[in-house]
Structure formats: structure tokens, C-alpha cells
Design an enzyme around this catalytic site. Structure first.
Site, PDB file in Angstrom:
ATOM      1  N   HIS A 143      33.109  19.521 -68.098  1.00  0.00           N
ATOM      2  CA  HIS A 143      31.760  19.942 -68.491  1.00  0.00           C
ATOM      3  C   HIS A 143      31.388  19.338 -69.846  1.00  0.00           C
ATOM      4  CE1 HIS A 143      28.477  23.050 -68.965  1.00  0.00           C
ATOM      5  NE2 HIS A 143      28.743  22.812 -70.243  1.00  0.00           N
ATOM      6  N   GLU A 144      32.300  19.439 -70.810  1.00  0.00           N
ATOM      7  CA  GLU A 144      32.008  18.916 -72.152  1.00  0.00           C
ATOM      8  C   GLU A 144      31.933  17.397 -72.160  1.00  0.00           C
ATOM      9  OE1 GLU A 144      30.948  20.894 -74.249  1.00  0.00           O
ATOM     10  OE2 GLU A 144      31.574  22.706 -73.195  1.00  0.00           O
ATOM     11  N   HIS A 147      28.606  16.323 -70.974  1.00  0.00           N
ATOM     12  CA  HIS A 147      27.588  16.362 -72.028  1.00  0.00           C
ATOM     13  C   HIS A 147      27.614  15.070 -72.841  1.00  0.00           C
ATOM     14  CE1 HIS A 147      25.826  20.238 -71.581  1.00  0.00           C
ATOM     15  NE2 HIS A 147      26.903  20.932 -71.873  1.00  0.00           N
ATOM     16  N   GLU A 227      22.944  22.555 -69.049  1.00  0.00           N
ATOM     17  CA  GLU A 227      24.161  23.265 -68.669  1.00  0.00           C
ATOM     18  C   GLU A 227      24.403  23.165 -67.168  1.00  0.00           C
ATOM     19  OE1 GLU A 227      26.435  24.613 -70.773  1.00  0.00           O
ATOM     20  OE2 GLU A 227      25.167  23.603 -72.237  1.00  0.00           O
TER      21      GLU A 227
END
Length: 299
Positions: A143-144, A147, A227
Site C-alpha cells: 500500500h505504501e 503511494h 487510499e
């Protein structure tokens, strides 16, 4: 889809800059009119402060954000499990290896920062590392890393910088109101005030009072869809939707972070670090975990 999202994020960066600088300008105009004797002078001062904040964050975002959150840098020897997961996810995402940090906090959380994939960093809390298994940790780090790959971190970096500048300037203005009041104008000044100037002054006073809330709302507007995309992108990297779902369910049960998290940087985290309740839930920068899980189940 991914390249379209990256292009949209770049456009959002300019829109974000415009909205924040307009808000800064209004606050500065009010400060200038009330205390400096020149609304235009206050506007210029506010824009200069905002520009300095943005430039500082672009070149020093990793160090600044990590220091704000008490993070310490680690390497392959000091945190091999976290380091190798970050390394694997970065390799799959085809981005340079980010710097790796740990935040000593028993809650479960993680975030990424930087202005581009070339100078990005990923941080995880000790609580996250203690509770998550390998598949769940891959989901969180994926997820990070998403980003970073999607250039969300650039938007977040600019948002943190300008929200901090707005909050600082508005706080100073409110303190000046409480302690000294505004600059007194003589009758000639008042008589010569144009209707447009009065309108701008009223708007500026409103901006001074509501600026921190407005900054939060702007962050809210740009944060939620990022998100959802990062969750989906993480599954694309790991090929394991259940790992991401399990990680989110654990994050939903996590306690608030014990150390103070600045309002401006709260949106960087994968999970809301404050776990606020009541009316404050309306201003979450994150979509509800249940909604994020439901979207992943539909993939």
C-alpha cells in the site's frame, strides 16, 4: 489505469497548490489589514511563507516528516524483516529502494513520504511489526509503495507543507486578536475604505478563523480516493487480496498512536492515527476500514 491515475495526481498537485495558496492569501490579507497596515503586504508575506514551506518540504520532506513522528532509520542488519519486505515490494513496483524507518509506538500503522520515488521513504510502527504476519505486512508495505509509485506522496508532501503554513499563520493571527486586537484605523482610513476592501477583509477574518478546518477539508477531499487506489495497487503488487484484507481488519482494531501526531501529517498514515470519535469522525482523512475491505472483496 495506473498511468491515468498518475497523470490525474499531477493535475491535482497544481489544483491543490492553487486552493491552498488562495487560502493562504486570504489569511495573509486579513493579517496585513489588521496588523501591518497593508492587506497586500500581508498577502505577499503569507505567500512567501507558504512558498518557503513547500520548497523546504520538497527537498527535506523525508527528514522533516520522520522527525515530526519520531522515526528512526533502519537497515538490513537492524530490521531485516521490514527491510526485505520493502525491498521486495519496491522491486515488483519497479521503483528505487526507499529509505526504511521505524516508529517506536505500540499501535499498528505505517506511512510513506517524499516528493518522488527517487527520494521516498517508508515507515512502520513497532506495533505493526509485532502483530502482522508476512502476508499482512506485504499488504501494508505494498500500500505504501503504491503511494510512492502513483506519486501520491508528492501531493501529500505539498498538503502537509501548506496545511502546516496555514495552521501556523492562522494561529498567530488568532493569538494577536486575543492579546492585542487589530491595528486601529483613523477616521480617514475608515472613510476611504472601499466596499471591495471591506468584503476582502471580512473574507480574510473568516479564513483566519476557519483556515485549519479548511486545510483539513482540502486534505480530506484528495485523500480518500488515493487510499482506495493504494489498497487496490497493493493487491496488484502482492497478488494476495486476502493478505491486504486481513491487514486492514487488524488495523481497524488498533489503538490510537501514543505519541502526538500533527494534524497536517495524519493523512499520510495507512490508518487514522488518532482514532477520534463523535463529530470528529466527519473530518477523517481516511475512508472507513469496512468500506475499504468491501471494495477489496469485490476485486
Amino acid at each position: 489505469m495506473l498511468f491515468d491515475q498518475i497523470a490525474r495526481n499531477k493535475r491535482k498537485t497544481w489544483l491543490l497548490l492553487l486552493v491552498f495558496f488562495l487560502l493562504l492569501g486570504l489569511v495573509g490579507y486579513g493579517v496585513g489589514n489588521l496588523w501591518l497596515g497593508s492587506g497586500f503586504g500581508g498577502l505577499i508575506l503569507a505567500l512567501v511563507i507558504g512558498f518557503i514551506y513547500v520548497v523546504t518540504m520538497i527537498f527535506q520532506s523525508t527528514n522533516v516528516v520522520m522527525a515530526m513522528n519520531g522515526a528512526r532509520e533502519v537497515d538490513e542488519q537492524t530490521a531485516p524483516n521490514l527491510y526485505h519486505v520493502v525491498e521486495d515490494m519496491a522491486m515488483v513496483a519497479q521503483i528505487p529502494m526507499p529509505r526504511v524507518f521505524i516508529v517506536d509506538d505500540p499501535s499498528m500503522n505505517a506511512f510513506a513520504t517524499g516528493s518522488s520515488p527517487k527520494n521516498a521513504a517508508v515507515a512502520a510502527t513497532t506495533g505493526l511489526l509485532a502483530v502482522m504476519n508476512r502476508e499482512e505486512l506485504e499488504g501494508v508495505i505494498g500500500h505504501e509503495v503504491s503511494h510512492i509509485r502513483n506519486y501520491d506522496i508528492r501531493i501529500s508532501t505539498i498538503a502537509v507543507a501548506l496545511a502546516s503554513a496555514i495552521t501556523m499563520l492562522a494561529g498567530m493571527a488568532r493569538n494577536m486578536m486575543l492579546w492585542g486586537g487589530g491595528r486601529r484605523r483613523n477616521d480617514d482610513d475608515r472613510d476611504g475604505s472601499s466596499g471591495l476592501e471591506i468584503v476582502f477583509l471580512i473574507l480574510s477574518l473568516i479564513a483566519i478563523i476557519l483556515a485549519p478546518l479548511a486545510a483539513t477539508l482540502v486534505q480530506l477531499a484528495i485523500s480518500r480516493q488515493r487510499e482506495f487506489l493504494a489498497d487496490a495497487s497493493s493487491v496488484e503488487l502482492t497478488r494476495n487480496p486476502q493478505g491486504m484484507i486481513n491487514a486492514l481488519l487488524k488495523l481497524d482494531n488498533s489503538a490510537p498512536m501514543q505519541h502526538h501526531v500533527d494534524d497536517a501529517s495524519a493523512a499520510l498514515f495507512i490508518n487514522d492515527p488518532k482514532k477520534e470519535s463523535g463529530l470528529q469522525k466527519l473530518f477523517y482523512t481516511h475512508p472507513p476500514i469496512s468500506e475499504r475491505v468491501e471494495r477489496l472483496k469485490q476485486m
